[in-house]
Write an enzyme that holds these catalytic residues in place. Structure first.
Site, mmCIF file in Angstrom:
data_model
loop_
_atom_site.group_PDB
_atom_site.id
_atom_site.type_symbol
_atom_site.label_atom_id
_atom_site.label_comp_id
_atom_site.label_asym_id
_atom_site.label_seq_id
_atom_site.Cartn_x
_atom_site.Cartn_y
_atom_site.Cartn_z
ATOM 1 N N LYS A 1 0.811 -1.227 0.000
ATOM 2 C CA LYS A 1 0.000 0.000 0.000
ATOM 3 C C LYS A 1 0.847 1.280 0.000
ATOM 4 O O LYS A 1 0.511 2.249 -0.677
ATOM 5 C CB LYS A 1 -0.927 0.029 1.224
ATOM 6 C CG LYS A 1 -2.019 -1.023 1.199
ATOM 7 C CD LYS A 1 -2.923 -0.846 2.412
ATOM 8 C CE LYS A 1 -3.823 -2.041 2.583
ATOM 9 N NZ LYS A 1 -4.820 -1.850 3.649
ATOM 10 N N ASP B 1 -9.892 2.245 2.717
ATOM 11 C CA ASP B 1 -9.935 1.858 4.130
ATOM 12 C C ASP B 1 -10.474 3.035 4.947
ATOM 13 O O ASP B 1 -11.180 2.857 5.942
ATOM 14 C CB ASP B 1 -8.535 1.500 4.649
ATOM 15 C CG ASP B 1 -7.981 0.247 3.991
ATOM 16 O OD1 ASP B 1 -8.769 -0.632 3.611
ATOM 17 O OD2 ASP B 1 -6.741 0.161 3.845
ATOM 18 N N GLY C 1 -0.680 1.065 9.975
ATOM 19 C CA GLY C 1 -1.347 1.374 8.707
ATOM 20 C C GLY C 1 -2.843 1.580 8.885
ATOM 21 O O GLY C 1 -3.422 2.559 8.381
ATOM 22 N N ALA C 2 -3.488 0.673 9.616
ATOM 23 C CA ALA C 2 -4.932 0.785 9.810
ATOM 24 C C ALA C 2 -5.265 2.021 10.652
ATOM 25 O O ALA C 2 -6.213 2.753 10.343
ATOM 26 C CB ALA C 2 -5.461 -0.482 10.477
ATOM 27 N N ARG D 1 0.402 1.639 21.776
ATOM 28 C CA ARG D 1 1.391 1.044 22.675
ATOM 29 C C ARG D 1 2.676 1.865 22.648
ATOM 30 O O ARG D 1 3.240 2.210 23.674
ATOM 31 C CB ARG D 1 1.650 -0.402 22.245
ATOM 32 C CG ARG D 1 2.692 -1.104 23.044
ATOM 33 C CD ARG D 1 2.825 -2.542 22.604
ATOM 34 N NE ARG D 1 3.220 -2.672 21.200
ATOM 35 C CZ ARG D 1 3.400 -3.826 20.571
ATOM 36 N NH1 ARG D 1 3.200 -4.958 21.213
ATOM 37 N NH2 ARG D 1 3.758 -3.851 19.306
#
Ligand code: ATR
Length: 277
Positions: free
Chosen positions: A65, A102, A130-131, A151
């Protein structure tokens, strides 16, 4: 016949072929959707070759991507450029255009299945990979005030700064997972964009931070009912599973390619029958 497809590596378990072919069948389109696994260093050649062969459209998945977003031959739209990732290529114009559906997948799932009104919402995004980038940019573009918890806190603060820089009028803050309790207390929307919960019974969000005013979307779709969504339902929140995000990213890609409204019910049936299998 129009050829559409997916490039990624691996793509063997992709749910996109049955989902898109259900759309072609429903609308009577003479089209096929096939998967391709180019070598990691062959993505530019693959995109160029697809264009030369008359492929109508491609989805792009891991690990390509970001590479595709950087190709000089692809005219990437503003939001996909800001995210730095392209998951949909449209070859129907003189130049190849790149989009990131997305982003639209998360926004449409929250609005259509969650009933969320995003324009004045306070949204918490867990994850800055990425998400997480796609979701954070999508929510900010839809007008939500965004808080990114990750995190690795520095990735979240970097993402929040990028969102504020790239999206006009956006407000975004980043921090570690320890900010979740405080940030969720007055939030309207929560999205898990980490891989936590995939094939495990773990959650990145403390159950006691969840409440009934939240719409909770989990981008994880295996299992469909993650521990986060179970905890959210138990707290009285509205829950939206990850298959809705997958469906709407596919529907948005279909609409870029064909200019027609996607037959989302048929696509959803195909997707869920494969997920249940
Ligand atoms: P993707 O493209 O699916 O977002 P990624 O870019 O590798 O994949 O990002 C994975 C995300 O899940 C990151 O936000 C990651 O947190 P870090 O940035 O700190 O690595 C998060 N993640 C993965 N495993 C995790 C875990 N066990 N606990 C909390 N967060 C986790």
């Amino acid at each position: 016949m129009d050829v559409y497809g997916l490039i990624g590596n691996p793509v063997g378990h992709s749910l996109s072929p049955p989902m898109h072919e259900a759309a072609y069948d429903t609308l009577g389109l003479d089209a096929r959707y096939v998967t391709f696994e180019p070598a990691e260093d062959a993505v530019a050649a693959a995109v160029e070759g697809a264009g030369a062969l008359g492929v109508a459209g491609l989805n792009v998945t891991v690990p390509f991507k970001q590479d595709v977003a950087a190709l000089p031959s692809v005219a990437t739209d503003d939001l996909a450029s800001a995210v730095g990732a392209v998951n949909t290529l449209d070859f129907s114009d003189a130049s190849v255009t790149g989009h990131n559906t997305d982003v639209e997948g998360a926004v449409r799932a929250l609005r259509e299945q969650g009933g969320a009104s995003l324009s004045s919402a306070t949204a918490v995004v867990v994850g800055a990979g990425g998400a997480g980038r796609a979701v954070a940019f999508g929510l900010a573009d839809a007008g939500a005030s965004v808080r990114v918890a990750n995190r690795t806190a520095s990735r979240a603060t970097d993402l929040a700064a990028a969102v504020e820089r790239e999206v006009d009028g956006a407000t975004a803050t980043g921090g570690g997972l320890d900010a979740l309790d405080e940030w969720l207390a007055d939030a309207d929307v929560l999205v898990n964009a980490t891989s936590v919960g995939m094939e495990t019974d773990e959650t990145p969000v403390p159950a006691n931070a969840l409440h009934e005013r939240l719409v909770v979307l989990d981008a994880v779709y295996a299992p469909l009912e993650t521990r986060l969504l179970r905890d959210a339902a138990a707290a009285g929140a509205t829950t939206v599973d990850g298959a809705w995000m997958l469906l709407h990213q596919g529907a948005a890609a279909f609409e870029h390619w064909t200019g027609e409204d996607a037959p989302v019910d048929a696509m959803n049936d195909a997707l869920r029958s494969h997920l249940d299998a």
